[in-house]
Design a protein around this motif. Structure first.
Motif, PDB file in Angstrom:
ATOM      1  N   HIS A  57       0.274   8.504  -4.408  1.00  0.00           N
ATOM      2  CA  HIS A  57       0.576   7.193  -4.982  1.00  0.00           C
ATOM      3  C   HIS A  57       1.957   6.724  -4.532  1.00  0.00           C
ATOM      4  CE1 HIS A  57       1.838   4.462  -8.309  1.00  0.00           C
ATOM      5  NE2 HIS A  57       0.638   3.981  -8.077  1.00  0.00           N
ATOM      6  N   SER A  58       2.919   7.625  -4.555  1.00  0.00           N
ATOM      7  CA  SER A  58       4.274   7.297  -4.118  1.00  0.00           C
ATOM      8  C   SER A  58       4.280   6.903  -2.643  1.00  0.00           C
ATOM      9  CB  SER A  58       5.206   8.483  -4.356  1.00  0.00           C
ATOM     10  OG  SER A  58       6.493   8.217  -3.875  1.00  0.00           O
ATOM     11  N   ASP A  62       5.267   3.274  -1.016  1.00  0.00           N
ATOM     12  CA  ASP A  62       6.270   3.130   0.045  1.00  0.00           C
ATOM     13  C   ASP A  62       5.700   2.363   1.229  1.00  0.00           C
ATOM     14  OD1 ASP A  62       8.111   4.498  -1.478  1.00  0.00           O
ATOM     15  OD2 ASP A  62       7.837   6.417  -0.433  1.00  0.00           O
ATOM     16  N   GLU A  63       4.469   2.705   1.623  1.00  0.00           N
ATOM     17  CA  GLU A  63       3.826   2.009   2.748  1.00  0.00           C
ATOM     18  C   GLU A  63       3.596   0.535   2.414  1.00  0.00           C
ATOM     19  OE1 GLU A  63       3.261   3.035   5.859  1.00  0.00           O
ATOM     20  OE2 GLU A  63       4.294   4.877   5.271  1.00  0.00           O
ATOM     21  N   LEU A  64       3.191   0.262   1.183  1.00  0.00           N
ATOM     22  CA  LEU A  64       2.977  -1.122   0.763  1.00  0.00           C
ATOM     23  C   LEU A  64       4.294  -1.897   0.820  1.00  0.00           C
ATOM     24  CD1 LEU A  64       1.124  -3.300  -0.347  1.00  0.00           C
ATOM     25  CD2 LEU A  64       1.572  -2.411  -2.644  1.00  0.00           C
ATOM     26  N   GLN A  69       7.658  -5.888   3.621  1.00  0.00           N
ATOM     27  CA  GLN A  69       8.879  -6.222   4.362  1.00  0.00           C
ATOM     28  C   GLN A  69       8.525  -6.731   5.762  1.00  0.00           C
ATOM     29  OE1 GLN A  69      11.073  -2.555   4.163  1.00  0.00           O
ATOM     30  NE2 GLN A  69      12.031  -3.064   2.207  1.00  0.00           N
ATOM     31  N   ASP A  70       7.575  -6.062   6.412  1.00  0.00           N
ATOM     32  CA  ASP A  70       7.148  -6.509   7.737  1.00  0.00           C
ATOM     33  C   ASP A  70       6.521  -7.902   7.657  1.00  0.00           C
ATOM     34  OD1 ASP A  70       8.046  -4.137   8.736  1.00  0.00           O
ATOM     35  OD2 ASP A  70       6.060  -3.240   9.019  1.00  0.00           O
ATOM     36  N   ALA A  71       5.745  -8.136   6.628  1.00  0.00           N
ATOM     37  CA  ALA A  71       5.088  -9.430   6.463  1.00  0.00           C
ATOM     38  C   ALA A  71       6.120 -10.540   6.258  1.00  0.00           C
ATOM     39  CB  ALA A  71       4.111  -9.395   5.291  1.00  0.00           C
ATOM     40  N   GLU A  72       7.213 -10.210   5.598  1.00  0.00           N
ATOM     41  CA  GLU A  72       8.268 -11.202   5.408  1.00  0.00           C
ATOM     42  C   GLU A  72       8.953 -11.535   6.725  1.00  0.00           C
ATOM     43  OE1 GLU A  72      10.798  -9.559   2.393  1.00  0.00           O
ATOM     44  OE2 GLU A  72       9.337  -9.883   0.805  1.00  0.00           O
ATOM     45  N   LEU A  73       8.992 -10.577   7.651  1.00  0.00           N
ATOM     46  CA  LEU A  73       9.639 -10.810   8.942  1.00  0.00           C
ATOM     47  C   LEU A  73       8.754 -11.590   9.911  1.00  0.00           C
ATOM     48  CD1 LEU A  73      11.215  -7.284   9.545  1.00  0.00           C
ATOM     49  CD2 LEU A  73      12.390  -9.360   8.791  1.00  0.00           C
ATOM     50  N   LEU A  74       7.449 -11.493   9.770  1.00  0.00           N
ATOM     51  CA  LEU A  74       6.519 -12.100  10.728  1.00  0.00           C
ATOM     52  C   LEU A  74       6.691 -13.612  10.904  1.00  0.00           C
ATOM     53  CD1 LEU A  74       3.234 -10.110  10.123  1.00  0.00           C
ATOM     54  CD2 LEU A  74       4.707 -10.040  12.133  1.00  0.00           C
TER      55      LEU A  74
END
Length: 108
Positions: A57-58, A62-64, A69-74
């Motif tokens: 779960h942890s 973390d992956e989510l 964060q990656d989606a915010e950069l796209l």
């Protein structure tokens, strides 16, 4: 005689209560044994699985977080790429136009 009768009745009542309490004690000891057995099973089976699930779960969280964060950069990356393509297109058109003018000047 009356006090003897009362004493005998008290003895019988106490013996019945003793039997009831012994029965309750046996039942409670069995429940205690069952609970201890279940606790041991939970400790040996469920707890390790729960620990692994918490770790998974942890990791998933973390992956989510990384994906978010990656989606915010796209969007910014796409905007920069679009600007760069437009700049390249404009420079290409300008170079073609300059080439055309240069050819015309050479013909004159």
């Amino acid at each position: 005689m009356n006090s003897l009768y009362v004493a005998e009745m008290n003895v019988k009542r106490l013996e019945m209560e003793k039997g009831t309490l012994e029965t309750d004690n046996i039942r409670l000891n069995q429940e205690l044994s069952d609970i201890r057995e279940r606790l041991n099973r939970l400790s040996s089976d469920v707890l390790p699985r729960l620990t692994r699930i918490e770790e998974t779960h942890s990791t998933i969280l973390d992956e989510l977080k990384n994906i978010r964060q990656d989606a915010e950069l796209l969007p910014g990356m796409f905007r920069k790429e679009a600007i760069m393509k437009n700049t390249i297109r404009e420079e290409s058109i300008k170079a073609i136009e300059e080439k055309r003018k240069a050819k015309q000047e050479l013909k004159i």
